[in-house]
Write a protein that holds these residues in place. Structure first.
Motif, PDB file in Angstrom:
ATOM      1  N   VAL A  47       0.828  -1.206   0.000  1.00 54.89           N
ATOM      2  CA  VAL A  47       0.000   0.000   0.000  1.00 54.89           C
ATOM      3  C   VAL A  47       0.863   1.258   0.000  1.00 54.89           C
ATOM      4  O   VAL A  47       0.539   2.252  -0.662  1.00 54.89           O
ATOM      5  N   HIS A  48       1.981   1.228   0.738  1.00 53.06           N
ATOM      6  CA  HIS A  48       2.874   2.395   0.799  1.00 53.06           C
ATOM      7  C   HIS A  48       3.325   2.815  -0.603  1.00 53.06           C
ATOM      8  O   HIS A  48       3.522   4.001  -0.867  1.00 53.06           O
ATOM      9  N   ASN A  82       0.372   5.309  11.054  1.00 52.26           N
ATOM     10  CA  ASN A  82       1.153   4.906  12.231  1.00 52.26           C
ATOM     11  C   ASN A  82       2.515   4.303  11.913  1.00 52.26           C
ATOM     12  O   ASN A  82       3.392   4.261  12.783  1.00 52.26           O
ATOM     13  N   TYR A  83       2.709   3.819  10.685  1.00 55.60           N
ATOM     14  CA  TYR A  83       3.971   3.157  10.345  1.00 55.60           C
ATOM     15  C   TYR A  83       4.474   3.654   8.991  1.00 55.60           C
ATOM     16  O   TYR A  83       3.803   3.475   7.970  1.00 55.60           O
ATOM     17  N   SER A  84       5.641   4.272   9.004  1.00 52.06           N
ATOM     18  CA  SER A  84       6.240   4.736   7.756  1.00 52.06           C
ATOM     19  C   SER A  84       6.689   3.535   6.923  1.00 52.06           C
ATOM     20  O   SER A  84       6.774   2.409   7.421  1.00 52.06           O
ATOM     21  N   ALA A  85       7.031   3.790   5.666  1.00 55.84           N
ATOM     22  CA  ALA A  85       7.508   2.708   4.804  1.00 55.84           C
ATOM     23  C   ALA A  85       8.800   2.111   5.354  1.00 55.84           C
ATOM     24  O   ALA A  85       8.992   0.890   5.338  1.00 55.84           O
ATOM     25  N   ASP A 113     -10.721   3.779   0.627  1.00 60.87           N
ATOM     26  CA  ASP A 113     -10.881   2.347   0.898  1.00 60.87           C
ATOM     27  C   ASP A 113     -10.852   1.557  -0.405  1.00 60.87           C
ATOM     28  O   ASP A 113     -10.242   0.486  -0.493  1.00 60.87           O
ATOM     29  N   GLN A 114     -11.511   2.085  -1.437  1.00 60.24           N
ATOM     30  CA  GLN A 114     -11.593   1.384  -2.719  1.00 60.24           C
ATOM     31  C   GLN A 114     -10.223   1.292  -3.393  1.00 60.24           C
ATOM     32  O   GLN A 114      -9.893   0.272  -4.006  1.00 60.24           O
ATOM     33  N   ASP A 115      -9.414   2.379  -3.265  1.00 60.87           N
ATOM     34  CA  ASP A 115      -8.063   2.356  -3.845  1.00 60.87           C
ATOM     35  C   ASP A 115      -7.239   1.230  -3.237  1.00 60.87           C
ATOM     36  O   ASP A 115      -6.578   0.455  -3.940  1.00 60.87           O
ATOM     37  N   ILE A 116      -7.281   1.133  -1.896  1.00 64.72           N
ATOM     38  CA  ILE A 116      -6.471   0.138  -1.189  1.00 64.72           C
ATOM     39  C   ILE A 116      -7.004  -1.275  -1.442  1.00 64.72           C
ATOM     40  O   ILE A 116      -6.236  -2.217  -1.646  1.00 64.72           O
ATOM     41  N   TYR A 150      -5.464  -0.548   6.792  1.00 63.03           N
ATOM     42  CA  TYR A 150      -4.265  -0.101   6.085  1.00 63.03           C
ATOM     43  C   TYR A 150      -4.187   1.421   6.022  1.00 63.03           C
ATOM     44  O   TYR A 150      -3.092   1.984   6.008  1.00 63.03           O
ATOM     45  N   ILE A 151      -5.333   2.084   6.002  1.00 60.65           N
ATOM     46  CA  ILE A 151      -5.329   3.550   6.084  1.00 60.65           C
ATOM     47  C   ILE A 151      -4.769   3.983   7.437  1.00 60.65           C
ATOM     48  O   ILE A 151      -3.955   4.906   7.535  1.00 60.65           O
TER      49      ILE A 151
END
Length: 341
Positions: A265-266, A298-301, A274-277, A292-293
């Motif tokens: 996703v990153h 909360n978590y960088s790549a 939501d639809q994009d992911i 995932y959004i």
């Protein structure tokens, strides 16, 4: 009936229910559930009850030879359209040459079901290619963890029962990919449902399957996604005190799958909705994209990549790699601390 290697379980069952029988079913693989479903259906439905005494034979590979089975297959049915021969534990039969000779000219009134469990038949054997030409060759593969929720939903839908996403994941995480045990637990849950409330909820799973609705791998994953340190440590402490409720081995695949998808996703071209992911991850339902959004916030790549590396390291250590004495409980705490800090 035309047949090809790679025919799906659903396709085979659809043909069987339409009484489109093939002369041979070569069933093999590591997942015994599908092999049993197909062979049991043929045993129960190909012949009428009064025809089975003279026209249905069930034998075992440990007690039979391919010569004996081929000879039986060449017989004609007695006052019935078909004769059925089901060979269980066929993996115990060593020489397949007599079977190969039979498959070159099979008897159309015979339905031969060859059940080879715990692996595949050597592809170099001519029997596989010959069976593919005249009948059905099916490999029954173990489901991966991410496929279990879909299996559970489909199984219950066929029985007109719905299930909450959380309850579905609780069962999948607790039971795992043993489909025989999984369907047995689902049947137990079905019996407990009142006729006017055919929906499986987390409360039902907690009561009937014995999984805590508050302390389970699904809730731990949610706490990590939300970066809720207090709740995550509560659950880890509960697991450490109650190994049967959850362990490092039960949630490692779940976390690895999540962070692997988060990395995808990153770097997805579009990840705003939501639809994009859901599209980027090929998810069947957009509700799963919300985690995932949250994860993107909360978590960088870079942190996600570090977590994936740590998950691999902990997985190796849990199997004894470069780890002489650290227990699963301590590895679990080490992993959660690394992820959340």
């Amino acid at each position: 009936m035309p047949a090809k290697q790679g025919t799906t379980f659903q396709h085979i069952m659809r043909d069987l229910k339409s009484r489109k029988f093939a002369p041979v079913y070569m069933l093999m693989g590591d997942e015994s559930y599908y092999i049993d479903q197909i062979s049991d259906y043929i045993a129960e439905h190909a012949l009428r009850p009064e025809e089975r005494d003279f026209n249905q034979t069930i034998c075992f590979g440990s007690d039979s030879t391919a010569v004996q089975i081929a000879d039986m297959a060449r017989r004609y049915p007695m006052m019935a359209e078909y004769q059925v021969i089901i060979v269980k534990e066929a993996q115990n039969i060593r020489s397949l040459e007599p079977l190969e000779k039979y498959l070159k000219n099979p008897v159309k009134s015979t339905i031969l079901v060859w059940c080879h469990k715990n692996g595949k038949i050597d592809a170099r054997k001519k029997a596989v290619g010959l069976a593919q030409v005249v009948g059905v060759v099916f490999e029954s593969k173990k489901l991966r963890d991410y496929q279990l929720p879909d299996f559970i939903q489909t199984y219950l839908k066929l029985k007109n029962v719905s299930i909450d996403p959380k309850a579905c994941q609780m069962i999948a995480d607790h039971i795992g990919s043993d489909l025989g045990r999984l369907t047995s637990e689902l049947d137990k849950v079905l019996i407990s449902l009142p006729a006017d409330r055919l929906r499986v909820t987390p409360e039902v799973v907690e009561r009937e399957v014995g999984v805590s609705k508050d302390f389970n791998a699904f809730e731990l994953r949610n706490a990590i996604v939300q970066k809720d340190c207090f709740k995550a440590n509560q659950i880890v402490k509960y697991f450490d005190s109650n190994p049967k409720a959850g362990s490092l081995y039960s949630f490692l695949p779940l976390l690895f799958s999540y962070f692997q998808n988060l990395m995808i996703v990153h770097y997805a071209p579009r990840r705003n909705t939501d639809q994009d992911i859901a599209g980027a991850l090929d998810l069947r339902n957009s509700w799963g994209a919300r985690d995932y959004i949250t994860g993107l916030k909360n978590y960088s790549a870079r942190k996600t990549m570090s977590i994936i590396s740590k998950l691999r390291e902990i997985d190796g250590k849990s199997k004894g790699l470069d780890n002489p004495n650290t227990g699963a409980g301590d590895l679990m705490k080490e992993l959660i601390f690394f992820i959340l800090h």
